[in-house]
Scaffold this active site. Structure first.
Site, PDB file in Angstrom:
ATOM      1  N   SER A   9       0.841  -1.201   0.000  1.00 58.10           N
ATOM      2  CA  SER A   9       0.000   0.000   0.000  1.00 58.10           C
ATOM      3  C   SER A   9       0.874   1.248   0.000  1.00 58.10           C
ATOM      4  O   SER A   9       1.637   1.489   0.951  1.00 58.10           O
ATOM      5  CB  SER A   9      -0.898   0.005   1.232  1.00 58.10           C
ATOM      6  OG  SER A   9      -1.404   1.316   1.414  1.00 58.10           O
ATOM      7  N   HIS A  35      -1.048  -1.358  -4.202  1.00 55.97           N
ATOM      8  CA  HIS A  35      -2.360  -1.074  -3.608  1.00 55.97           C
ATOM      9  C   HIS A  35      -2.493   0.440  -3.441  1.00 55.97           C
ATOM     10  O   HIS A  35      -1.693   1.072  -2.752  1.00 55.97           O
ATOM     11  CB  HIS A  35      -2.449  -1.794  -2.261  1.00 55.97           C
ATOM     12  CG  HIS A  35      -3.758  -1.676  -1.558  1.00 55.97           C
ATOM     13  ND1 HIS A  35      -4.837  -2.491  -1.837  1.00 55.97           N
ATOM     14  CD2 HIS A  35      -4.173  -0.845  -0.578  1.00 55.97           C
ATOM     15  CE1 HIS A  35      -5.851  -2.173  -1.040  1.00 55.97           C
ATOM     16  NE2 HIS A  35      -5.477  -1.161  -0.272  1.00 55.97           N
ATOM     17  N   ASP A  37      -4.691   3.459  -2.188  1.00 54.77           N
ATOM     18  CA  ASP A  37      -5.783   3.794  -1.267  1.00 54.77           C
ATOM     19  C   ASP A  37      -6.340   5.180  -1.559  1.00 54.77           C
ATOM     20  O   ASP A  37      -5.767   6.181  -1.136  1.00 54.77           O
ATOM     21  CB  ASP A  37      -5.273   3.756   0.181  1.00 54.77           C
ATOM     22  CG  ASP A  37      -5.088   2.339   0.691  1.00 54.77           C
ATOM     23  OD1 ASP A  37      -6.054   1.557   0.621  1.00 54.77           O
ATOM     24  OD2 ASP A  37      -3.978   2.024   1.155  1.00 54.77           O
ATOM     25  N   MET A  39      -9.008   7.968  -0.827  1.00 52.04           N
ATOM     26  CA  MET A  39      -9.917   8.353   0.281  1.00 52.04           C
ATOM     27  C   MET A  39     -10.491   9.730   0.010  1.00 52.04           C
ATOM     28  O   MET A  39      -9.763  10.640  -0.387  1.00 52.04           O
ATOM     29  CB  MET A  39      -9.139   8.415   1.597  1.00 52.04           C
ATOM     30  CG  MET A  39      -8.443   7.133   1.973  1.00 52.04           C
ATOM     31  SD  MET A  39      -7.608   7.351   3.553  1.00 52.04           S
ATOM     32  CE  MET A  39      -6.693   5.810   3.637  1.00 52.04           C
ATOM     33  N   HIS A  74      -8.121   0.781  -4.175  1.00 55.98           N
ATOM     34  CA  HIS A  74      -9.035   0.582  -3.033  1.00 55.98           C
ATOM     35  C   HIS A  74      -9.769   1.890  -2.808  1.00 55.98           C
ATOM     36  O   HIS A  74      -9.216   2.839  -2.261  1.00 55.98           O
ATOM     37  CB  HIS A  74      -8.213   0.159  -1.806  1.00 55.98           C
ATOM     38  CG  HIS A  74      -9.039  -0.040  -0.576  1.00 55.98           C
ATOM     39  ND1 HIS A  74      -8.491  -0.159   0.677  1.00 55.98           N
ATOM     40  CD2 HIS A  74     -10.390  -0.147  -0.403  1.00 55.98           C
ATOM     41  CE1 HIS A  74      -9.456  -0.335   1.569  1.00 55.98           C
ATOM     42  NE2 HIS A  74     -10.619  -0.313   0.944  1.00 55.98           N
ATOM     43  N   MET A  76     -12.000   4.099  -1.045  1.00 58.81           N
ATOM     44  CA  MET A  76     -12.701   4.423   0.204  1.00 58.81           C
ATOM     45  C   MET A  76     -13.441   5.738  -0.018  1.00 58.81           C
ATOM     46  O   MET A  76     -13.055   6.794   0.471  1.00 58.81           O
ATOM     47  CB  MET A  76     -11.687   4.496   1.347  1.00 58.81           C
ATOM     48  CG  MET A  76     -11.201   3.116   1.773  1.00 58.81           C
ATOM     49  SD  MET A  76      -9.717   3.166   2.749  1.00 58.81           S
ATOM     50  CE  MET A  76      -8.497   3.194   1.463  1.00 58.81           C
ATOM     51  N   MET A 145     -11.452  -6.229   5.270  1.00 62.42           N
ATOM     52  CA  MET A 145     -10.624  -5.267   6.008  1.00 62.42           C
ATOM     53  C   MET A 145     -10.242  -5.844   7.374  1.00 62.42           C
ATOM     54  O   MET A 145     -11.089  -6.385   8.083  1.00 62.42           O
ATOM     55  CB  MET A 145     -11.374  -3.946   6.215  1.00 62.42           C
ATOM     56  CG  MET A 145     -11.517  -3.073   4.976  1.00 62.42           C
ATOM     57  SD  MET A 145      -9.983  -2.614   4.157  1.00 62.42           S
ATOM     58  CE  MET A 145      -9.153  -1.651   5.419  1.00 62.42           C
ATOM     59  N   ASP A 179      -6.387  -6.481   4.350  1.00 68.77           N
ATOM     60  CA  ASP A 179      -5.777  -5.141   4.319  1.00 68.77           C
ATOM     61  C   ASP A 179      -5.837  -4.510   5.703  1.00 68.77           C
ATOM     62  O   ASP A 179      -6.922  -4.278   6.242  1.00 68.77           O
ATOM     63  CB  ASP A 179      -6.567  -4.294   3.295  1.00 68.77           C
ATOM     64  CG  ASP A 179      -6.041  -2.882   3.152  1.00 68.77           C
ATOM     65  OD1 ASP A 179      -4.980  -2.571   3.713  1.00 68.77           O
ATOM     66  OD2 ASP A 179      -6.710  -2.082   2.464  1.00 68.77           O
TER      67      ASP A 179
END
Ligand code: DX5
Ligand code: ZN
Length: 230
Positions: A9, A35, A37, A39, A74, A76, A145, A179
């Site tokens: 990540s 990965h 992330d 957000m 990913h 979010m 998660m 994760d």
């Protein structure tokens, strides 16, 4: 049989030197995915980065290189349908949305596929595993998660492993990703439970010797896959 996949990540990378930071980790040779992330400050109480950063990173890891890196996005975000096209254009390969973020997972999945991305669904720690069953046949991956999403460097929740185990028993060929808080000390229970895709931020990016960590993670997952196939 599923493959062992290590997906570091980049949240734990040095964002001021993102390309070099990622190259150091990819050069271990054990890393097939990165990965990413994303957000939005709504679905989770943090803001990270979005499509422009992914687009820049894709230039660093072109698809036509001899070892193309899969961009495991990913998402979010509160409105997962909204970002599919932008992520596809920026160079994403896989799009993980959260079950908790939509009333209509089936239409999110259909839209992800329409844009040529692999479709994955994630669940937060308080969400039971059975919510994924109606969609599992249409998914390329399920993300369980092992921390509350939003921040790197949190403690691995071992009590999520029964969810992974149940899912693996039902779907022997599905990619199951874990994760949050994964590293040398925590990968074994995740691998034994049946996870084959390991996200690792802090443990890989902050390591003095990332190769030593990625090799350990991959070998641990590989051994569990082999043990299950006997
Ligand atoms: C948390 C993110 C994770 C995080 C993992 O919301 O989804 O991907 O970066 O970081 P570590 O491995 O440090 O727990
Ligand atoms: Zn993540």
């Amino acid at each position: 049989m599923v493959e062992p996949i290590i997906s570091p990540s980049i949240l734990a990378s040095n964002f001021a030197d993102l390309g070099c930071s990622c190259k150091r980790v990819v050069d271990t040779g054990d890393v097939d995915w990165l990965h990413l992330d994303v957000m939005d400050g709504h679905f989770v109480p943090n803001i990270s980065f979005g499509p422009p950063v992914i687009e820049s990173l894709r230039k660093q890891f072109p698809r036509d290189s001899n070892k193309p890196i899969v961009f495991d996005c990913h998402m979010m975000v509160s409105d997962p349908e909204e970002w599919i096209e932008a992520i596809a254009k920026a160079g994403g390969d896989s799009y993980t949305f959260h079950y908790e973020a939509t009333k209509d997972p089936a239409s999110v999945i259909a839209k992800i596929k329409k844009h040529g991305l692999k479709a994955a669904m994630g669940i937060k720690p308080n969400t039971p595993i059975d919510v994924v069953y109606p969609f599992a046949d249409d998914l390329d991956m399920v993300l369980v998660m092992t921390v509350e999403p939003g921040f790197g460097g949190q403690k691995f929740m071992a009590d999520m492993m029964p969810k992974v185990e149940t899912l693996r028993q039902k779907y022997p060929h599905l990619n199951i990703e874990v994760d949050g808080g994964l590293g040398k000390d925590t990968v074994k229970p995740a691998a034994v439970a049946g996870a084959n895709v390991i996200v690792a931020g802090t443990s890989v990016f902050k390591a003095e010797n990332p190769k030593e960590v990625t090799q350990f993670l991959k070998k641990t997952v590989e051994e569990s896959i082999l043990a299950r196939s006997k």
